[in-house]
Design an enzyme around this catalytic site. Sequence first.
Site, short mmCIF file in Angstrom:
data_model
loop_
_atom_site.label_atom_id
_atom_site.label_comp_id
_atom_site.label_asym_id
_atom_site.label_seq_id
_atom_site.Cartn_x
_atom_site.Cartn_y
_atom_site.Cartn_z
N ASN A 132 -5.35 2.25 -12.91
CA ASN A 132 -4.38 1.31 -12.35
C ASN A 132 -2.99 1.86 -12.58
O ASN A 132 -2.78 2.67 -13.49
CB ASN A 132 -4.51 -0.05 -13.06
CG ASN A 132 -3.57 -1.09 -12.48
OD1 ASN A 132 -3.41 -1.18 -11.25
ND2 ASN A 132 -2.93 -1.86 -13.33
N MET A 141 -4.48 -7.19 -6.67
CA MET A 141 -4.00 -8.35 -7.44
C MET A 141 -5.12 -9.20 -8.03
O MET A 141 -4.96 -10.40 -8.22
CB MET A 141 -3.10 -9.21 -6.54
CG MET A 141 -1.91 -8.47 -5.96
SD MET A 141 -0.91 -7.64 -7.23
CE MET A 141 -0.04 -9.04 -7.91
N GLY A 193 0.78 -1.23 0.00
CA GLY A 193 0.00 0.00 0.00
C GLY A 193 0.81 1.28 0.00
O GLY A 193 0.32 2.31 0.47
N ASN A 222 1.54 3.09 -2.61
CA ASN A 222 0.82 4.03 -3.48
C ASN A 222 -0.42 4.56 -2.78
O ASN A 222 -0.74 5.75 -2.88
CB ASN A 222 0.44 3.35 -4.81
CG ASN A 222 1.60 3.30 -5.77
OD1 ASN A 222 1.91 4.29 -6.42
ND2 ASN A 222 2.28 2.17 -5.83
N ILE A 268 -8.37 -9.43 -11.10
CA ILE A 268 -8.79 -8.87 -12.39
C ILE A 268 -10.28 -8.55 -12.37
O ILE A 268 -11.11 -9.42 -12.07
CB ILE A 268 -8.47 -9.86 -13.52
CG1 ILE A 268 -6.94 -10.06 -13.57
CG2 ILE A 268 -8.99 -9.38 -14.86
CD1 ILE A 268 -6.53 -11.35 -14.23
N LEU A 269 -10.63 -7.30 -12.65
CA LEU A 269 -12.04 -6.89 -12.66
C LEU A 269 -12.67 -7.35 -13.97
O LEU A 269 -12.05 -7.30 -15.02
CB LEU A 269 -12.16 -5.36 -12.56
CG LEU A 269 -11.39 -4.68 -11.44
CD1 LEU A 269 -11.70 -3.18 -11.44
CD2 LEU A 269 -11.71 -5.28 -10.09
N HIS A 273 1.03 0.53 -13.20
CA HIS A 273 1.79 -0.67 -13.56
C HIS A 273 3.28 -0.30 -13.63
O HIS A 273 3.62 0.74 -14.20
CB HIS A 273 1.30 -1.19 -14.91
CG HIS A 273 1.94 -2.47 -15.29
ND1 HIS A 273 1.59 -3.68 -14.73
CD2 HIS A 273 2.95 -2.75 -16.17
CE1 HIS A 273 2.33 -4.64 -15.24
NE2 HIS A 273 3.16 -4.10 -16.12
C1 GRF Z 1 3.18 -1.25 -7.63
O1 GRF Z 1 4.46 -1.53 -8.10
C2 GRF Z 1 2.20 -1.12 -8.76
O2 GRF Z 1 2.79 -0.69 -9.94
C3 GRF Z 1 1.69 -2.53 -8.92
O3 GRF Z 1 1.63 -3.03 -7.62
C4 GRF Z 1 2.61 -2.40 -6.81
C5 GRF Z 1 1.93 -1.92 -5.57
O4 GRF Z 1 2.84 -1.38 -4.67
N1 GRF Z 1 0.41 -2.52 -9.60
P1 GRF Z 1 2.33 -0.74 -3.31
O5 GRF Z 1 1.51 -1.80 -2.59
O6 GRF Z 1 1.54 0.47 -3.64
O7 GRF Z 1 3.60 -0.43 -2.59
#
Ligand code: GRF
Length: 213
Positions: free
Chosen positions: A113, A96, A16, A18, A98-99, A115
């Site tokens: 999202n 993790m 988490g 992000n 898929i919608l 990536h």
């Molecule tokens: C990130 O690297 C993002 O690009 C991918 O999942 C990871 C999540 O990281 N979709 P965090 O849980 O936000 O640290």
Amino acid sequence: MVEKLCNLGVFASGTGTNFRAIAEACRRDDFPARVACLITDNPEAPALEIAKSLEIPAYVVPVTAKKGRLPAEAEEEMADICVGHNVDLIVLAGFMRILKTALLDIFENRIMNIHPSLLPSFKGLHAARQALEYGVKITGCTVHFVDRSIDGGAIILQTPVPIEDDDTEDSLLERIHPEEHRTYIRAVRLFAEGRLHPEGRRVKINEHGSKTT
Ligand code: GRF
């Protein structure tokens, strides 16, 4: 002066970082969004602790289906939570699953999202490892709208990250992560200010325009 805050529903399955970065940005007076709720499929997700410490309502919708799949009932439950919180934008932050159905129907062009690669290169899991194995010199991160494909929705923002000769997967991810945080915060701000205009595969950005939505 922000008129109406954009309500975010953040979905996270893991650490988490992000989520934390976006939630902290939302606490700034001039930021046009607020986190209305956190939803996770993982009762052990560290993101839950972050939500608790920031006093953000958090929901666990446990999913026993095999990796990646999100059963329709779980997706409907998540959609109900978002609708109940008047969510304007769903932000997938390391979610993790898929919608496939309810959420995509209700929140068309309102799910983002992030990536850890420059899409369309290196879709799916372990994107940084894929970039190293391929031997590219530049990778990065991409914020995109979510559609029925995997990591294939219209691209909103991308930030490049150069690969060094001695990079490992961990060292590369360590440099990509802060770029992800900055890029995601900017994408959320642009959405909240009504500056993103999807036209087919292209998302036009009205950098200086006034709020239109
Ligand atoms: C990130 O690297 C993002 O690009 C991918 O999942 C990871 C999540 O990281 N979709 P965090 O849980 O936000 O640290």
